[in-house]
Motif scaffolding. Sequence first.
Motif, PDB file in Angstrom:
ATOM      1  N   ALA A 124       0.826  -1.208   0.000  1.00 38.96           N
ATOM      2  CA  ALA A 124       0.000   0.000   0.000  1.00 38.96           C
ATOM      3  C   ALA A 124       0.858   1.255   0.000  1.00 38.96           C
ATOM      4  O   ALA A 124       1.855   1.347   0.691  1.00 38.96           O
ATOM      5  N   GLY A 125       0.463   2.217  -0.808  1.00 39.76           N
ATOM      6  CA  GLY A 125       1.154   3.495  -0.839  1.00 39.76           C
ATOM      7  C   GLY A 125       2.341   3.550  -1.785  1.00 39.76           C
ATOM      8  O   GLY A 125       2.927   4.599  -1.964  1.00 39.76           O
ATOM      9  N   TYR A 126       2.695   2.438  -2.377  1.00 39.07           N
ATOM     10  CA  TYR A 126       3.838   2.410  -3.285  1.00 39.07           C
ATOM     11  C   TYR A 126       3.397   1.877  -4.632  1.00 39.07           C
ATOM     12  O   TYR A 126       2.650   0.918  -4.718  1.00 39.07           O
ATOM     13  N   SER A 127       3.885   2.505  -5.675  1.00 39.81           N
ATOM     14  CA  SER A 127       3.559   2.026  -7.012  1.00 39.81           C
ATOM     15  C   SER A 127       4.820   1.481  -7.661  1.00 39.81           C
ATOM     16  O   SER A 127       5.932   1.913  -7.360  1.00 39.81           O
ATOM     17  N   GLU A 128       4.632   0.524  -8.539  1.00 43.88           N
ATOM     18  CA  GLU A 128       5.763  -0.079  -9.246  1.00 43.88           C
ATOM     19  C   GLU A 128       6.213   0.849 -10.362  1.00 43.88           C
ATOM     20  O   GLU A 128       5.396   1.420 -11.076  1.00 43.88           O
ATOM     21  N   GLN A 129       7.527   1.000 -10.488  1.00 50.39           N
ATOM     22  CA  GLN A 129       8.089   1.790 -11.567  1.00 50.39           C
ATOM     23  C   GLN A 129       8.929   0.873 -12.437  1.00 50.39           C
ATOM     24  O   GLN A 129       9.636   0.020 -11.928  1.00 50.39           O
ATOM     25  N   THR A 130       8.841   1.061 -13.730  1.00 52.54           N
ATOM     26  CA  THR A 130       9.602   0.239 -14.664  1.00 52.54           C
ATOM     27  C   THR A 130      10.493   1.148 -15.501  1.00 52.54           C
ATOM     28  O   THR A 130      10.047   2.186 -15.987  1.00 52.54           O
ATOM     29  N   PHE A 131      11.749   0.733 -15.657  1.00 54.47           N
ATOM     30  CA  PHE A 131      12.708   1.466 -16.473  1.00 54.47           C
ATOM     31  C   PHE A 131      13.242   0.499 -17.527  1.00 54.47           C
ATOM     32  O   PHE A 131      14.256  -0.164 -17.314  1.00 54.47           O
ATOM     33  N   PRO A 132      12.569   0.368 -18.654  1.00 57.10           N
ATOM     34  CA  PRO A 132      12.979  -0.607 -19.667  1.00 57.10           C
ATOM     35  C   PRO A 132      14.274  -0.204 -20.376  1.00 57.10           C
ATOM     36  O   PRO A 132      14.643   0.976 -20.410  1.00 57.10           O
ATOM     37  N   LEU A 133      14.937  -1.208 -20.909  1.00 60.05           N
ATOM     38  CA  LEU A 133      16.133  -1.031 -21.741  1.00 60.05           C
ATOM     39  C   LEU A 133      17.248  -0.276 -21.013  1.00 60.05           C
ATOM     40  O   LEU A 133      17.886   0.616 -21.572  1.00 60.05           O
ATOM     41  N   GLN A 134      17.489  -0.633 -19.775  1.00 60.46           N
ATOM     42  CA  GLN A 134      18.546  -0.020 -18.976  1.00 60.46           C
ATOM     43  C   GLN A 134      19.763  -0.948 -18.938  1.00 60.46           C
ATOM     44  O   GLN A 134      19.653  -2.151 -19.138  1.00 60.46           O
ATOM     45  N   VAL A 135      20.918  -0.378 -18.639  1.00 57.91           N
ATOM     46  CA  VAL A 135      22.152  -1.156 -18.521  1.00 57.91           C
ATOM     47  C   VAL A 135      22.629  -1.068 -17.079  1.00 57.91           C
ATOM     48  O   VAL A 135      22.757   0.028 -16.522  1.00 57.91           O
ATOM     49  N   VAL A 145      12.045   4.704  -3.062  1.00 57.40           N
ATOM     50  CA  VAL A 145      12.123   3.281  -3.389  1.00 57.40           C
ATOM     51  C   VAL A 145      12.510   2.471  -2.153  1.00 57.40           C
ATOM     52  O   VAL A 145      13.399   2.865  -1.400  1.00 57.40           O
ATOM     53  N   MET A 146      11.833   1.338  -1.950  1.00 55.01           N
ATOM     54  CA  MET A 146      12.175   0.439  -0.851  1.00 55.01           C
ATOM     55  C   MET A 146      12.720  -0.889  -1.360  1.00 55.01           C
ATOM     56  O   MET A 146      13.586  -1.480  -0.733  1.00 55.01           O
TER      57      MET A 146
END
Length: 93
Positions: free
Chosen positions: A2-13, A53-54
């Motif tokens: 709760a209270g946290y949303s998923e973040q996605t960073f595609p195509l990272q190195v 971020v946790m």
Amino acid sequence: MAGYSEQTFPLQVVDIDHEGDEISSGLDGITSVGGRPHVVFWHGGEAQTFATVMNVAIVSSNGKPLLAGELCKNFEAPRDVDGVVRFEVLRPD
């Protein structure tokens, strides 16, 4: 969570480094294992991204999980170093 949303960073190195865990035996014969965190170097990122971020999950381009765990902020907070972000991830036992 709760209270946290998923973040996605595609195509990272990223580069992931891990020293072996520390294993020692006490005089009482009990063996202790101290897990060391994985050190990650994120190319092209910014340390400020980790402000809220946790937990971190790093997945390969084919979907295979490479590393997942808690972001270590106790001793080595994420920081910008020479064009990369250096951060540590603690893997659960």
